[in-house]
Scaffold this motif. Structure first.
Motif, PDB file in Angstrom:
ATOM      1  N   MET A   1       0.842  -1.193   0.000  1.00 34.81           N
ATOM      2  CA  MET A   1       0.000   0.000   0.000  1.00 34.81           C
ATOM      3  C   MET A   1       0.879   1.245   0.000  1.00 34.81           C
ATOM      4  O   MET A   1       1.922   1.283   0.644  1.00 34.81           O
ATOM      5  CB  MET A   1      -0.877  -0.036   1.263  1.00 34.81           C
ATOM      6  CG  MET A   1      -2.061   0.873   1.189  1.00 34.81           C
ATOM      7  SD  MET A   1      -3.138   0.600   2.621  1.00 34.81           S
ATOM      8  CE  MET A   1      -2.672   1.984   3.621  1.00 34.81           C
ATOM      9  N   SER A   2       0.464   2.270  -0.733  1.00 32.72           N
ATOM     10  CA  SER A   2       1.273   3.486  -0.772  1.00 32.72           C
ATOM     11  C   SER A   2       1.130   4.237   0.550  1.00 32.72           C
ATOM     12  O   SER A   2       0.248   3.955   1.349  1.00 32.72           O
ATOM     13  CB  SER A   2       0.849   4.374  -1.934  1.00 32.72           C
ATOM     14  OG  SER A   2      -0.534   4.636  -1.835  1.00 32.72           O
ATOM     15  N   GLU A   3       2.006   5.203   0.748  1.00 29.59           N
ATOM     16  CA  GLU A   3       2.059   5.855   2.047  1.00 29.59           C
ATOM     17  C   GLU A   3       0.789   6.636   2.370  1.00 29.59           C
ATOM     18  O   GLU A   3       0.229   7.322   1.515  1.00 29.59           O
ATOM     19  CB  GLU A   3       3.256   6.813   2.101  1.00 29.59           C
ATOM     20  CG  GLU A   3       3.516   7.275   3.514  1.00 29.59           C
ATOM     21  CD  GLU A   3       4.559   8.377   3.628  1.00 29.59           C
ATOM     22  OE1 GLU A   3       4.604   9.283   2.792  1.00 29.59           O
ATOM     23  OE2 GLU A   3       5.326   8.308   4.612  1.00 29.59           O
ATOM     24  N   VAL A   4       0.368   6.494   3.600  1.00 32.94           N
ATOM     25  CA  VAL A   4      -0.776   7.260   4.086  1.00 32.94           C
ATOM     26  C   VAL A   4      -0.296   8.651   4.499  1.00 32.94           C
ATOM     27  O   VAL A   4       0.748   8.797   5.135  1.00 32.94           O
ATOM     28  CB  VAL A   4      -1.434   6.525   5.279  1.00 32.94           C
ATOM     29  CG1 VAL A   4      -2.342   7.450   6.073  1.00 32.94           C
ATOM     30  CG2 VAL A   4      -2.212   5.308   4.781  1.00 32.94           C
ATOM     31  N   VAL A   5      -1.037   9.661   4.094  1.00 30.45           N
ATOM     32  CA  VAL A   5      -0.801  11.023   4.574  1.00 30.45           C
ATOM     33  C   VAL A   5      -2.112  11.496   5.196  1.00 30.45           C
ATOM     34  O   VAL A   5      -3.153  11.506   4.530  1.00 30.45           O
ATOM     35  CB  VAL A   5      -0.370  11.984   3.444  1.00 30.45           C
ATOM     36  CG1 VAL A   5      -0.138  13.391   4.004  1.00 30.45           C
ATOM     37  CG2 VAL A   5       0.870  11.471   2.729  1.00 30.45           C
ATOM     38  N   GLY A   6      -2.044  11.835   6.467  1.00 30.95           N
ATOM     39  CA  GLY A   6      -3.225  12.318   7.172  1.00 30.95           C
ATOM     40  C   GLY A   6      -2.991  13.728   7.666  1.00 30.95           C
ATOM     41  O   GLY A   6      -1.898  14.269   7.556  1.00 30.95           O
ATOM     42  N   ARG A   7      -4.036  14.301   8.223  1.00 27.25           N
ATOM     43  CA  ARG A   7      -3.882  15.677   8.721  1.00 27.25           C
ATOM     44  C   ARG A   7      -4.903  15.961   9.799  1.00 27.25           C
ATOM     45  O   ARG A   7      -5.938  15.321   9.909  1.00 27.25           O
ATOM     46  CB  ARG A   7      -3.965  16.678   7.574  1.00 27.25           C
ATOM     47  CG  ARG A   7      -5.103  16.613   6.549  1.00 27.25           C
ATOM     48  CD  ARG A   7      -6.449  16.542   7.045  1.00 27.25           C
ATOM     49  NE  ARG A   7      -7.480  16.933   6.108  1.00 27.25           N
ATOM     50  CZ  ARG A   7      -8.694  17.363   6.465  1.00 27.25           C
ATOM     51  NH1 ARG A   7      -9.029  17.420   7.737  1.00 27.25           N
ATOM     52  NH2 ARG A   7      -9.593  17.690   5.578  1.00 27.25           N
ATOM     53  N   PHE A   8      -4.547  16.968  10.614  1.00 26.94           N
ATOM     54  CA  PHE A   8      -5.510  17.566  11.531  1.00 26.94           C
ATOM     55  C   PHE A   8      -5.594  19.028  11.121  1.00 26.94           C
ATOM     56  O   PHE A   8      -4.566  19.662  10.907  1.00 26.94           O
ATOM     57  CB  PHE A   8      -5.051  17.410  12.985  1.00 26.94           C
ATOM     58  CG  PHE A   8      -5.975  18.083  13.979  1.00 26.94           C
ATOM     59  CD1 PHE A   8      -7.316  17.746  14.037  1.00 26.94           C
ATOM     60  CD2 PHE A   8      -5.482  19.048  14.854  1.00 26.94           C
ATOM     61  CE1 PHE A   8      -8.170  18.371  14.943  1.00 26.94           C
ATOM     62  CE2 PHE A   8      -6.326  19.675  15.759  1.00 26.94           C
ATOM     63  CZ  PHE A   8      -7.673  19.333  15.806  1.00 26.94           C
ATOM     64  N   ALA A   9      -6.817  19.528  10.954  1.00 26.75           N
ATOM     65  CA  ALA A   9      -6.996  20.851  10.344  1.00 26.75           C
ATOM     66  C   ALA A   9      -7.832  21.765  11.228  1.00 26.75           C
ATOM     67  O   ALA A   9      -8.980  22.053  10.923  1.00 26.75           O
ATOM     68  CB  ALA A   9      -7.632  20.690   8.962  1.00 26.75           C
ATOM     69  N   PRO A  10      -7.269  22.215  12.337  1.00 27.42           N
ATOM     70  CA  PRO A  10      -8.063  23.059  13.238  1.00 27.42           C
ATOM     71  C   PRO A  10      -8.226  24.489  12.718  1.00 27.42           C
ATOM     72  O   PRO A  10      -7.383  24.988  11.976  1.00 27.42           O
ATOM     73  CB  PRO A  10      -7.218  23.066  14.521  1.00 27.42           C
ATOM     74  CG  PRO A  10      -5.816  22.904  14.044  1.00 27.42           C
ATOM     75  CD  PRO A  10      -5.896  22.017  12.838  1.00 27.42           C
ATOM     76  N   SER A  11      -9.320  25.105  13.113  1.00 29.45           N
ATOM     77  CA  SER A  11      -9.512  26.535  12.861  1.00 29.45           C
ATOM     78  C   SER A  11      -9.039  27.266  14.119  1.00 29.45           C
ATOM     79  O   SER A  11      -9.560  27.007  15.195  1.00 29.45           O
ATOM     80  CB  SER A  11     -10.990  26.835  12.620  1.00 29.45           C
ATOM     81  OG  SER A  11     -11.492  25.988  11.618  1.00 29.45           O
ATOM     82  N   PRO A  12      -8.069  28.166  13.999  1.00 29.82           N
ATOM     83  CA  PRO A  12      -7.534  28.845  15.195  1.00 29.82           C
ATOM     84  C   PRO A  12      -8.446  29.975  15.663  1.00 29.82           C
ATOM     85  O   PRO A  12      -8.074  31.142  15.662  1.00 29.82           O
ATOM     86  CB  PRO A  12      -6.174  29.365  14.721  1.00 29.82           C
ATOM     87  CG  PRO A  12      -6.359  29.584  13.255  1.00 29.82           C
ATOM     88  CD  PRO A  12      -7.354  28.568  12.776  1.00 29.82           C
ATOM     89  N   THR A  13      -9.652  29.582  16.061  1.00 25.95           N
ATOM     90  CA  THR A  13     -10.638  30.581  16.482  1.00 25.95           C
ATOM     91  C   THR A  13     -10.799  30.615  17.992  1.00 25.95           C
ATOM     92  O   THR A  13     -11.616  31.366  18.516  1.00 25.95           O
ATOM     93  CB  THR A  13     -12.007  30.269  15.855  1.00 25.95           C
ATOM     94  OG1 THR A  13     -12.379  28.929  16.227  1.00 25.95           O
ATOM     95  CG2 THR A  13     -11.947  30.357  14.343  1.00 25.95           C
ATOM     96  N   GLY A  14     -10.065  29.769  18.685  1.00 27.42           N
ATOM     97  CA  GLY A  14     -10.154  29.734  20.140  1.00 27.42           C
ATOM     98  C   GLY A  14      -9.337  28.559  20.643  1.00 27.42           C
ATOM     99  O   GLY A  14      -8.630  27.917  19.867  1.00 27.42           O
ATOM    100  N   ALA A  15      -9.460  28.284  21.935  1.00 24.60           N
ATOM    101  CA  ALA A  15      -8.710  27.177  22.513  1.00 24.60           C
ATOM    102  C   ALA A  15      -9.414  25.854  22.185  1.00 24.60           C
ATOM    103  O   ALA A  15     -10.639  25.787  22.191  1.00 24.60           O
ATOM    104  CB  ALA A  15      -8.611  27.352  24.017  1.00 24.60           C
TER     105      ALA A  15
END
Ligand code: GLU
Ligand code: ZN
Length: 291
Positions: A1-15
């Motif tokens: 299987m080819s490499e997995v690329v994941g992400r976390f994509a927060p909106s910097p609108t607060g804590a």
């Protein structure tokens, strides 16, 4: 299987609150359980809601929880990418206000059911008020588009013209829309697997439509439940959900928080453990074809 690329994509609108942290944990576990790369992407195009301190607070919260990342991106530094993508799509300027769109929809047969009304196409053949600042809408193709969730096995199909309508890619204040930016970024960053909150599931078909129109591959989607409070209400930054920062600055043990997040998913784990110890737990829960 080819490499997995994941992400976390927060909106910097607060804590970040615990619900954000649980999504962040799952996205990180997914990338790491596959031996993949993991990206952190700040989704800060809605500048009116961005808080300058939230970038660093988020980085610290993630690091404190034991979640690392291989590269960081900031959407507000990538406006050229979004401009290029918009230029490749069939678009038109729209000067309608929200109120005008709603009024036009109510006058016609289909009253809005639920969230966003389907834009009635007022400016399709020329704007009615050329002196006003214009948003950019995508003239959506007459496609029926389906999204598939690799985690739940669900499929969701929507007819773009009748169920979504020509949607905004760039607002009249110049801000690129989330749906556009997320699709462009996931493609340019070679993201293969998207783990995110189930609140975005209804928006997935339109994102798949943009991928198809822009000749991008469609990543695998894994929508995860949102964390709720005692009353079953979804945790919200604005709704007083306790920020992770408070636990961090209050000297709590991050391994306890990690364990609580895992237990809230129904996982049977000790009451303290480092995030990395959850990698084999997550891996064991993957479908056997996916190891
Ligand atoms: N920035 C979005 C949010 O914080 C997440 C976008 C995504 O994961 O596709 O809700
Ligand atoms: Zn319009």
């Amino acid at each position: 299987m080819s490499e997995v690329v994941g992400r976390f994509a927060p909106s910097p609108t607060g804590a970040m609150h615990l619900g954000n942290a649980r999504t962040a944990l799952l996205a990180w576990l997914h990338s790491r359980a596959h031996g993949g790369r993991h990206l952190l992407r700040f989704e800060d195009l809605d500048t009116g809601r961005v808080r300058d301190w939230a970038y660093d607070c988020t980085r610290r919260d993630l690091a404190w929880l034991g979640l690392d990342w291989d590269a960081e991106f900031i959407q507000s530094q990538r406006l050229d990418c979004y401009a290029d993508a918009v230029a490749r799509l069939d678009t038109y300027p729209c000067t309608c206000t929200r109120r005008e769109v709603l009024a036009a929809v109510q006058d016609s047969a289909g009253a809005p059911h639920g969230e966003e009304p389907v834009y009635p196409g007022t400016c399709r053949n020329g704007t009615v008020n050329p002196e006003r600042p214009a948003a950019t809408r995508w003239r959506v193709p007459d496609w029926n588009v389906c999204a598939h969730d690799a985690g739940t096995g669900e499929t969701l199909c929507q007819h773009l013209v009748s169920e979504i309508g020509d949607f905004v890619l760039r607002r009249n204040d110049g801000a690129y829309a989330y749906h556009l930016a997320v699709v462009v970024d996931d493609a340019l960053m070679n993201v293969t697997d998207i783990v995110r909150g189930v609140d975005l599931w209804p928006a997935t078909p339109r994102q798949v439509a943009l991928q198809q129109a822009l000749d991008y591959p469609t990543p695998r989607y894994f929508h995860v439940p949102l964390m709720t409070d005692f009353n079953g209400e979804r945790l919200a930054k604005r709704g007083g959900a306790p920020p992770v920062r408070d636990f961090r600055e209050g000297g709590q043990n991050p391994r306890r928080i990690v364990a609580q997040l895992a237990r809230s998913l129904g996982w049977d784990v000790p009451d303290e453990l480092p995030a990395a110890d959850l990698i084999p737990v997550y891996r064991a829960r993957l479908p056997s074809t996916d190891h």
